[in-house]
Motif scaffolding. Sequence first.
Motif, mmCIF file in Angstrom:
data_model
loop_
_atom_site.group_PDB
_atom_site.id
_atom_site.type_symbol
_atom_site.label_atom_id
_atom_site.label_comp_id
_atom_site.label_asym_id
_atom_site.label_seq_id
_atom_site.Cartn_x
_atom_site.Cartn_y
_atom_site.Cartn_z
ATOM 1 N N ALA A 57 -46.187 -100.473 -77.395
ATOM 2 C CA ALA A 57 -46.680 -99.088 -77.422
ATOM 3 C C ALA A 57 -46.077 -98.281 -76.281
ATOM 4 O O ALA A 57 -45.634 -97.144 -76.478
ATOM 5 C CB ALA A 57 -48.203 -99.066 -77.346
ATOM 6 N N LYS A 58 -46.041 -98.860 -75.111
ATOM 7 C CA LYS A 58 -45.455 -98.155 -73.965
ATOM 8 C C LYS A 58 -43.964 -97.910 -74.182
ATOM 9 O O LYS A 58 -43.449 -96.837 -73.871
ATOM 10 C CB LYS A 58 -45.702 -98.943 -72.679
ATOM 11 C CG LYS A 58 -45.305 -98.183 -71.450
ATOM 12 C CD LYS A 58 -45.847 -98.830 -70.207
ATOM 13 C CE LYS A 58 -45.583 -97.925 -69.028
ATOM 14 N NZ LYS A 58 -46.362 -98.294 -67.865
ATOM 15 N N ARG A 62 -42.275 -94.152 -74.598
ATOM 16 C CA ARG A 62 -41.177 -93.742 -73.710
ATOM 17 C C ARG A 62 -39.977 -93.274 -74.524
ATOM 18 O O ARG A 62 -39.381 -92.235 -74.239
ATOM 19 C CB ARG A 62 -40.796 -94.904 -72.785
ATOM 20 C CG ARG A 62 -39.700 -94.535 -71.784
ATOM 21 C CD ARG A 62 -39.267 -95.721 -70.964
ATOM 22 N NE ARG A 62 -38.719 -96.731 -71.866
ATOM 23 C CZ ARG A 62 -38.769 -98.028 -71.663
ATOM 24 N NH1 ARG A 62 -39.357 -98.504 -70.592
ATOM 25 N NH2 ARG A 62 -38.238 -98.869 -72.519
ATOM 26 N N GLU A 63 -39.614 -94.042 -75.550
ATOM 27 C CA GLU A 63 -38.469 -93.681 -76.399
ATOM 28 C C GLU A 63 -38.669 -92.349 -77.109
ATOM 29 O O GLU A 63 -37.724 -91.590 -77.295
ATOM 30 C CB GLU A 63 -38.223 -94.769 -77.443
ATOM 31 C CG GLU A 63 -37.710 -96.072 -76.869
ATOM 32 C CD GLU A 63 -37.749 -97.208 -77.888
ATOM 33 O OE1 GLU A 63 -38.136 -96.978 -79.060
ATOM 34 O OE2 GLU A 63 -37.407 -98.336 -77.504
ATOM 35 N N PHE A 68 -47.872 -90.561 -72.635
ATOM 36 C CA PHE A 68 -48.663 -91.775 -72.861
ATOM 37 C C PHE A 68 -49.308 -92.180 -71.549
ATOM 38 O O PHE A 68 -48.625 -92.481 -70.576
ATOM 39 C CB PHE A 68 -47.710 -92.871 -73.361
ATOM 40 C CG PHE A 68 -48.358 -94.189 -73.675
ATOM 41 C CD1 PHE A 68 -49.020 -94.380 -74.872
ATOM 42 C CD2 PHE A 68 -48.277 -95.244 -72.778
ATOM 43 C CE1 PHE A 68 -49.595 -95.604 -75.174
ATOM 44 C CE2 PHE A 68 -48.849 -96.476 -73.071
ATOM 45 C CZ PHE A 68 -49.508 -96.647 -74.271
ATOM 46 N N ARG A 69 -50.627 -92.180 -71.517
ATOM 47 C CA ARG A 69 -51.343 -92.524 -70.291
ATOM 48 C C ARG A 69 -51.868 -93.960 -70.309
ATOM 49 O O ARG A 69 -52.185 -94.516 -69.258
ATOM 50 C CB ARG A 69 -52.475 -91.524 -70.065
ATOM 51 C CG ARG A 69 -51.951 -90.136 -69.696
ATOM 52 C CD ARG A 69 -53.040 -89.097 -69.635
ATOM 53 N NE ARG A 69 -53.592 -88.780 -70.950
ATOM 54 C CZ ARG A 69 -53.011 -87.974 -71.849
ATOM 55 N NH1 ARG A 69 -51.841 -87.419 -71.582
ATOM 56 N NH2 ARG A 69 -53.582 -87.734 -73.012
ATOM 57 N N ILE A 104 -55.777 -95.264 -77.972
ATOM 58 C CA ILE A 104 -54.516 -94.758 -77.418
ATOM 59 C C ILE A 104 -54.793 -93.477 -76.654
ATOM 60 O O ILE A 104 -55.298 -92.504 -77.215
ATOM 61 C CB ILE A 104 -53.496 -94.502 -78.542
ATOM 62 C CG1 ILE A 104 -53.245 -95.808 -79.316
ATOM 63 C CG2 ILE A 104 -52.205 -93.927 -77.981
ATOM 64 C CD1 ILE A 104 -52.531 -95.626 -80.637
ATOM 65 N N ASP A 105 -54.460 -93.471 -75.363
ATOM 66 C CA ASP A 105 -54.620 -92.295 -74.523
ATOM 67 C C ASP A 105 -53.262 -91.592 -74.440
ATOM 68 O O ASP A 105 -52.415 -91.948 -73.617
ATOM 69 C CB ASP A 105 -55.124 -92.692 -73.139
ATOM 70 C CG ASP A 105 -55.448 -91.486 -72.265
ATOM 71 O OD1 ASP A 105 -55.375 -90.337 -72.755
ATOM 72 O OD2 ASP A 105 -55.783 -91.704 -71.076
ATOM 73 N N ALA A 106 -53.062 -90.658 -75.352
ATOM 74 C CA ALA A 106 -51.795 -89.931 -75.430
ATOM 75 C C ALA A 106 -52.052 -88.571 -76.059
ATOM 76 O O ALA A 106 -53.087 -88.356 -76.687
ATOM 77 C CB ALA A 106 -50.782 -90.714 -76.266
#
Length: 141
Positions: A57-58, A62-63, A68-69, A104-106
Motif C-alpha cells: 500500500a505504501k 508513493r508511485e 498516504f498517512r 486507509i488514512d489517505a
Amino acid sequence: MTDKIYRVQTEMTAGWRVSAQVGNHQMVIDQATAGDTGPNPLDTFLFSLAGCVSTIAKMVAREQGIAFRGIKVAVEGVLNPAALAGKPSEDPVGFKRIDIRADIDADLDDEQKLAFLELVCRRCPVHHNLCHPCLIEHRLG
C-alpha cells in the motif's frame, strides 16, 4: 528483471519452539500450549499477509502520488481444526476463509480507497500466492 531467491532455514529441537535466522533477524515461532516464546505458525502466516498488504500500500501510494498517512490492516482467518488434528474433514487443512479489512488514512473517498486496496492486493505477493498457489516441492535434506 532477475528473480530474487528467498531462503529460510528453521530448526526445531526440544519442545515446540522453531527458530530461524531470517536475513539479519532471529525469528521464533512456538505454541501457546508449550513454551509460548513466540507466535504460532498460523499467526505468523496472517501477520505476513497483513504486513505485505501494508507495505505494498505504501509503495503504490508513493508511485501514484497519493497523500498516504498510514494504513491499519486487520486479517482474520477461519481455521478448520479437525483436519489440522488429523481427523476426517471435507474442508481443506488450514484456513477455510481469510478476511482482510483495511483502514486507509489517505486523501481518497471510500470508492477510491476500495479500488486502491484491490490494486494493492493484486500486487501483494503473499496475497497472490494465497489466491494462486505456486509449485512447492518436497524432498529430504
